[in-house]
Design a protein around this motif. Structure first.
Motif, PDB file in Angstrom:
ATOM      1  N   THR A   1       0.836  -1.066  -0.013  1.00  0.00           N
ATOM      2  CA  THR A   1       0.187  -0.053   0.362  1.00  0.00           C
ATOM      3  C   THR A   1       1.136   1.541  -0.466  1.00  0.00           C
ATOM      4  OG1 THR A   1      -1.742  -0.819   1.176  1.00  0.00           O
ATOM      5  CG2 THR A   1      -1.228   1.804   1.522  1.00  0.00           C
ATOM      6  N   ARG A   2       1.788   1.229   1.289  1.00  0.00           N
ATOM      7  CA  ARG A   2       2.709   2.363   0.729  1.00  0.00           C
ATOM      8  C   ARG A   2       3.528   2.403  -0.251  1.00  0.00           C
ATOM      9  NH1 ARG A   2       3.733   0.349   6.325  1.00  0.00           N
ATOM     10  NH2 ARG A   2       5.377  -0.686   5.443  1.00  0.00           N
ATOM     11  N   PHE A   3       3.633   1.359  -0.861  1.00  0.00           N
ATOM     12  CA  PHE A   3       4.924   1.515  -2.329  1.00  0.00           C
ATOM     13  C   PHE A   3       3.006   2.252  -2.950  1.00  0.00           C
ATOM     14  CE2 PHE A   3       4.575  -0.734  -6.496  1.00  0.00           C
ATOM     15  CZ  PHE A   3       5.765  -0.709  -7.125  1.00  0.00           C
ATOM     16  N   ALA A   4       2.567   2.433  -3.356  1.00  0.00           N
ATOM     17  CA  ALA A   4       1.252   2.633  -4.592  1.00  0.00           C
ATOM     18  C   ALA A   4       1.475   3.939  -3.687  1.00  0.00           C
ATOM     19  CB  ALA A   4       0.383   2.010  -4.728  1.00  0.00           C
ATOM     20  N   THR A   5       1.265   4.027  -2.715  1.00  0.00           N
ATOM     21  CA  THR A   5       0.790   5.766  -2.714  1.00  0.00           C
ATOM     22  C   THR A   5       2.225   6.403  -2.721  1.00  0.00           C
ATOM     23  OG1 THR A   5       0.968   5.370  -0.292  1.00  0.00           O
ATOM     24  CG2 THR A   5      -1.411   5.485  -1.016  1.00  0.00           C
ATOM     25  N   SER A   6       3.452   6.081  -2.697  1.00  0.00           N
ATOM     26  CA  SER A   6       4.676   6.911  -2.840  1.00  0.00           C
ATOM     27  C   SER A   6       4.618   6.827  -4.171  1.00  0.00           C
ATOM     28  CB  SER A   6       5.491   6.163  -2.414  1.00  0.00           C
ATOM     29  OG  SER A   6       6.025   4.255  -3.344  1.00  0.00           O
ATOM     30  N   LEU A   7       3.659   6.735  -5.612  1.00  0.00           N
ATOM     31  CA  LEU A   7       3.447   6.337  -6.521  1.00  0.00           C
ATOM     32  C   LEU A   7       2.874   7.440  -7.228  1.00  0.00           C
ATOM     33  CD1 LEU A   7       4.366   3.408  -8.009  1.00  0.00           C
ATOM     34  CD2 LEU A   7       6.062   4.487  -7.622  1.00  0.00           C
ATOM     35  N   GLY A   8       2.260   8.000  -6.218  1.00  0.00           N
ATOM     36  CA  GLY A   8       0.780   9.209  -6.237  1.00  0.00           C
ATOM     37  C   GLY A   8      -0.386   8.378  -6.372  1.00  0.00           C
ATOM     38  N   PHE A   9      -0.923   6.917  -6.008  1.00  0.00           N
ATOM     39  CA  PHE A   9      -1.835   6.288  -6.267  1.00  0.00           C
ATOM     40  C   PHE A   9      -2.428   6.604  -5.193  1.00  0.00           C
ATOM     41  CE2 PHE A   9       0.775   4.770 -10.015  1.00  0.00           C
ATOM     42  CZ  PHE A   9       0.001   4.525 -11.126  1.00  0.00           C
ATOM     43  N   SER A  10      -4.451   6.389  -4.974  1.00  0.00           N
ATOM     44  CA  SER A  10      -5.052   6.848  -3.808  1.00  0.00           C
ATOM     45  C   SER A  10      -4.413   5.678  -3.283  1.00  0.00           C
ATOM     46  CB  SER A  10      -6.146   6.686  -4.818  1.00  0.00           C
ATOM     47  OG  SER A  10      -6.912   5.164  -4.921  1.00  0.00           O
ATOM     48  N   GLY A  11      -3.932   3.828  -3.427  1.00  0.00           N
ATOM     49  CA  GLY A  11      -3.945   2.720  -3.297  1.00  0.00           C
ATOM     50  C   GLY A  11      -3.875   1.864  -3.828  1.00  0.00           C
ATOM     51  N   TYR A  12      -3.002   0.856  -3.095  1.00  0.00           N
ATOM     52  CA  TYR A  12      -2.861  -0.575  -4.218  1.00  0.00           C
ATOM     53  C   TYR A  12      -3.850  -0.919  -5.779  1.00  0.00           C
ATOM     54  CZ  TYR A  12      -2.034  -4.785  -6.318  1.00  0.00           C
ATOM     55  OH  TYR A  12      -1.486  -6.328  -6.928  1.00  0.00           O
ATOM     56  N   PRO A  13      -5.282  -0.735  -5.574  1.00  0.00           N
ATOM     57  CA  PRO A  13      -5.998  -0.916  -6.416  1.00  0.00           C
ATOM     58  C   PRO A  13      -5.716  -0.221  -7.700  1.00  0.00           C
ATOM     59  CG  PRO A  13      -6.869  -1.355  -4.860  1.00  0.00           C
ATOM     60  CD  PRO A  13      -5.989  -1.005  -4.133  1.00  0.00           C
ATOM     61  N   ALA A  14      -5.603   1.039  -7.183  1.00  0.00           N
ATOM     62  CA  ALA A  14      -5.782   2.068  -8.347  1.00  0.00           C
ATOM     63  C   ALA A  14      -4.504   2.014  -9.141  1.00  0.00           C
ATOM     64  CB  ALA A  14      -5.155   3.569  -8.292  1.00  0.00           C
ATOM     65  N   LEU A  15      -3.314   1.155  -8.522  1.00  0.00           N
ATOM     66  CA  LEU A  15      -1.543   1.012  -9.308  1.00  0.00           C
ATOM     67  C   LEU A  15      -2.235  -0.310 -10.539  1.00  0.00           C
ATOM     68  CD1 LEU A  15       0.920   1.132  -9.704  1.00  0.00           C
ATOM     69  CD2 LEU A  15       1.378  -0.810  -7.713  1.00  0.00           C
ATOM     70  N   ARG A  16      -2.683  -0.995  -9.824  1.00  0.00           N
ATOM     71  CA  ARG A  16      -3.316  -2.395 -10.105  1.00  0.00           C
ATOM     72  C   ARG A  16      -4.350  -1.707 -11.489  1.00  0.00           C
ATOM     73  NH1 ARG A  16      -6.273  -7.181  -7.250  1.00  0.00           N
ATOM     74  NH2 ARG A  16      -8.166  -5.340  -7.052  1.00  0.00           N
ATOM     75  N   GLU A  17      -4.695  -0.912 -11.602  1.00  0.00           N
ATOM     76  CA  GLU A  17      -5.887  -0.814 -12.891  1.00  0.00           C
ATOM     77  C   GLU A  17      -5.142   0.265 -13.611  1.00  0.00           C
ATOM     78  OE1 GLU A  17      -9.511   2.186 -13.678  1.00  0.00           O
ATOM     79  OE2 GLU A  17      -9.365   1.367 -11.939  1.00  0.00           O
ATOM     80  N   ALA A  18      -3.994   0.371 -14.036  1.00  0.00           N
ATOM     81  CA  ALA A  18      -2.675   1.666 -14.602  1.00  0.00           C
ATOM     82  C   ALA A  18      -1.720   0.772 -14.987  1.00  0.00           C
ATOM     83  CB  ALA A  18      -2.142   2.634 -13.649  1.00  0.00           C
ATOM     84  N   LEU A  19      -1.808  -1.040 -13.950  1.00  0.00           N
ATOM     85  CA  LEU A  19      -0.734  -1.676 -15.142  1.00  0.00           C
ATOM     86  C   LEU A  19      -1.572  -2.771 -15.584  1.00  0.00           C
ATOM     87  CD1 LEU A  19       1.407  -2.462 -11.296  1.00  0.00           C
ATOM     88  CD2 LEU A  19       2.396  -1.742 -13.135  1.00  0.00           C
ATOM     89  N   GLN A  20      -2.049  -3.122 -15.255  1.00  0.00           N
ATOM     90  CA  GLN A  20      -3.165  -4.394 -16.733  1.00  0.00           C
ATOM     91  C   GLN A  20      -3.148  -3.822 -17.254  1.00  0.00           C
ATOM     92  OE1 GLN A  20      -6.754  -4.649 -14.681  1.00  0.00           O
ATOM     93  NE2 GLN A  20      -6.044  -5.651 -13.123  1.00  0.00           N
ATOM     94  N   PRO A  21      -3.481  -2.414 -18.370  1.00  0.00           N
ATOM     95  CA  PRO A  21      -3.584  -2.537 -20.392  1.00  0.00           C
ATOM     96  C   PRO A  21      -2.272  -2.402 -20.367  1.00  0.00           C
ATOM     97  CG  PRO A  21      -4.412  -0.778 -18.510  1.00  0.00           C
ATOM     98  CD  PRO A  21      -3.712  -1.306 -17.906  1.00  0.00           C
ATOM     99  N   LEU A  22      -1.129  -1.947 -19.792  1.00  0.00           N
ATOM    100  CA  LEU A  22       0.586  -1.973 -20.029  1.00  0.00           C
ATOM    101  C   LEU A  22       0.617  -3.872 -19.984  1.00  0.00           C
ATOM    102  CD1 LEU A  22       1.840  -0.084 -17.727  1.00  0.00           C
ATOM    103  CD2 LEU A  22       1.521   0.109 -20.301  1.00  0.00           C
ATOM    104  N   ALA A  23      -0.383  -4.561 -18.663  1.00  0.00           N
ATOM    105  CA  ALA A  23       0.283  -6.202 -18.841  1.00  0.00           C
ATOM    106  C   ALA A  23      -0.216  -6.898 -20.375  1.00  0.00           C
ATOM    107  CB  ALA A  23       0.084  -6.877 -17.727  1.00  0.00           C
ATOM    108  N   LEU A  24      -1.359  -6.223 -20.709  1.00  0.00           N
ATOM    109  CA  LEU A  24      -2.002  -6.467 -21.983  1.00  0.00           C
ATOM    110  C   LEU A  24      -1.528  -6.476 -22.720  1.00  0.00           C
ATOM    111  CD1 LEU A  24      -5.456  -6.239 -20.557  1.00  0.00           C
ATOM    112  CD2 LEU A  24      -4.475  -8.092 -20.772  1.00  0.00           C
ATOM    113  N   SER A  25      -0.811  -5.337 -23.549  1.00  0.00           N
ATOM    114  CA  SER A  25       0.478  -5.230 -23.985  1.00  0.00           C
ATOM    115  C   SER A  25       1.612  -6.069 -24.018  1.00  0.00           C
ATOM    116  CB  SER A  25       0.981  -3.426 -23.784  1.00  0.00           C
ATOM    117  OG  SER A  25       1.368  -3.433 -24.927  1.00  0.00           O
TER     118      SER A  25
END
Length: 307
Positions: free
Chosen positions: A78-102
């Protein structure tokens, strides 16, 4: 030397490989860009590296599963995600998923290539830091003047706490060969204050402080203590702004390598060696005399192997 005079060596980002104009960045590069520009702790770097190496899987893991795979706690994720500027881990995961599919749609050898080149990318980043330092050295006045000031300070105090101890110890070890009284301060708190006060009372005028990330509050406190005793402070750090730089009379900035779990210090190392060179050149007769005496002692006591 003018107060708070600064020479800055900015570390530039490295993009692994060149792309044709208009070409999309590989997914791994996009992930690195997402993580880049943020100061991550060693635990957070482990999370970032795991996600980069296992993007197609990691982007769809729950926070519990990701924490277990990396070997960290859920709050660390959770701290990792917020340190990147996301509201939490779910928001980070949402940003990563299109990159993973690509990534799945891309070359099957991409992930293997990224893993194999992770260490090379770390070396490339350090090369960029050294290139920045080379540009700074085009004007050597700052380093030469600081070397003269430090050479005249007897005693000379070297300050390095926590992760910065290694750089401070290197500098102090070498400086003792050319300077008559070098004092290393590697503990904070009242111990540091006592050492700084004694150095000032003995006639010292300068402290050379090392402050590498993660920057310790103890270092800032020790710098303020040094100034309160009347000592001037020269600082070697990776920052160009902030409370540490503001507290220094002179700040020399060198980028650190941050591609691995722990930072590497190629540029701060070469900057330290350059200041030592400037100190040696500031008083060549004293330098030569002390080096000759040391070589005589080394030969007499058989310090080194004959290779």
């Amino acid at each position: 030397m003018p107060k708070r005079q600064q020479a800055r060596a900015q570390a530039s980002a490295i993009t692994p490989g060149r792309r044709a104009p208009g070409a999309e960045a590989p997914p791994a590069d996009s992930v690195r860009a997402l993580f880049g520009g943020h100061r991550l702790s060693p635990a957070q770097r482990r999370i970032a590296q795991y996600i980069t190496d296992h993007l197609t899987e990691a982007a769809f893991l729950s926070i519990t599963d990701l924490a277990e795979r990396v070997g960290v706690s859920q709050p660390s994720v959770t701290r990792f995600a917020t340190s990147l500027g996301f509201s939490g881990y779910p928001a980070l995961r949402e940003a990563l998923q299109p990159l993973a599919l690509s990534s799945v749609a891309g070359s099957p050898g991409t992930r293997v290539e990224d893993r194999r080149n992770a260490l090379q990318a770390a070396v490339d980043a350090e090369i960029a830091n050294l290139e920045s330092m080379r540009r700074v050295f085009a004007d050597t006045d700052h380093v030469l003047e600081l070397g003269r000031e430090l050479a005249r300070s007897v005693p000379l105090t070297i300050l390095g706490l926590r992760i910065s101890v290694s750089l401070a110890e290197y500098f102090a070890y070498a400086a003792k060969r050319i300077h008559p009284d070098v004092r290393l301060v590697s503990r904070g708190g009242s111990v540091a204050y006592d050492a700084l006060l004694q150095s000032r009372e003995a006639g010292g005028t300068w402290v050379l402080a090392f402050a590498m990330p993660r920057h310790a509050k103890e270092t800032l406190a020790a710098m303020r203590a040094a100034r309160s005793t009347g000592l001037r402070v020269a600082l070697i750090t990776d920052q160009t702004l902030g409370p540490l730089v503001e507290e220094a009379d002179v700040a020399l900035t060198a980028g650190t390598g941050s591609r691995l779990v722990f930072d590497s210090y190629a540029a701060p190392g070469i900057l330290s060696a350059a200041i030592l060179q400037a100190m040696a050149d500031a008083d060549p007769e004293r330098t030569q005399l002390r080096l000759e005496k040391y070589e005589q002692a080394a030969e007499q006591h058989d310090f080194f192997l004959d290779l």
